[in-house]
Design a protein around this motif. Structure first.
Motif: not given
Length: 123
Positions: A13-28, A70-81
């Motif tokens: 789970a920790a490794f999977a979470a590290a494989e995503q971009y930061t969600d710090r700017y998801d509310d941009l 990678t078709a935004c593979e490491k993006c959060t759902d918000k980042q993909r949208q």
């Protein structure tokens, strides 16, 4: 044995979470950027290496190549949208910027099929 299984699950789970971009700017607010030519120009100049970058712009710039490949593979759902919204806006309304992005990040159209399929999704 249970401890070992639990430990393995936590590590994965920790490794999977590290494989995503930061969600710090998801509310941009990308709607604000799209609607404001000056803001759009500033972000595009940043990403294209033609101008200064905000913290958000630097973060985007550091991941855009990987996101395209990678078709935004490491993006959060918000980042993909938001990525789909902005890129589709560029394709439809800011064709010059879209062409510059493609020339910089995929000059040989090597990843075109990947990012076009990503952009066509509605998830």
């Amino acid at each position: 044995m249970k401890f070992l299984v639990l430990s393995a699950v936590l590590v994965l789970a920790a490794f999977a979470a590290a494989e995503q971009y930061t969600d710090r700017y998801d509310d941009l607010n990308v709607d604000e950027i799209i609607a404001n030519k000056k803001l759009m120009e500033a972000y595009m100049n940043c990403v294209l290496g033609k101008g200064k970058c905000t913290a958000e712009g630097k973060e985007l710039k550091s991941h855009i190549q990987d996101g395209i490949q990678t078709a935004c593979e490491k993006c959060t759902d918000k980042q993909r949208q938001k990525a789909r919204k902005v890129v589709n806006h560029l394709k439809d309304n800011e064709k010059d910027y879209w062409e510059q992005l493609k020339a910089k990040f995929d000059p040989e159209d090597k990843y075109k099929e990947t990012y076009e399929a990503f952009l066509a999704k509605n998830d």
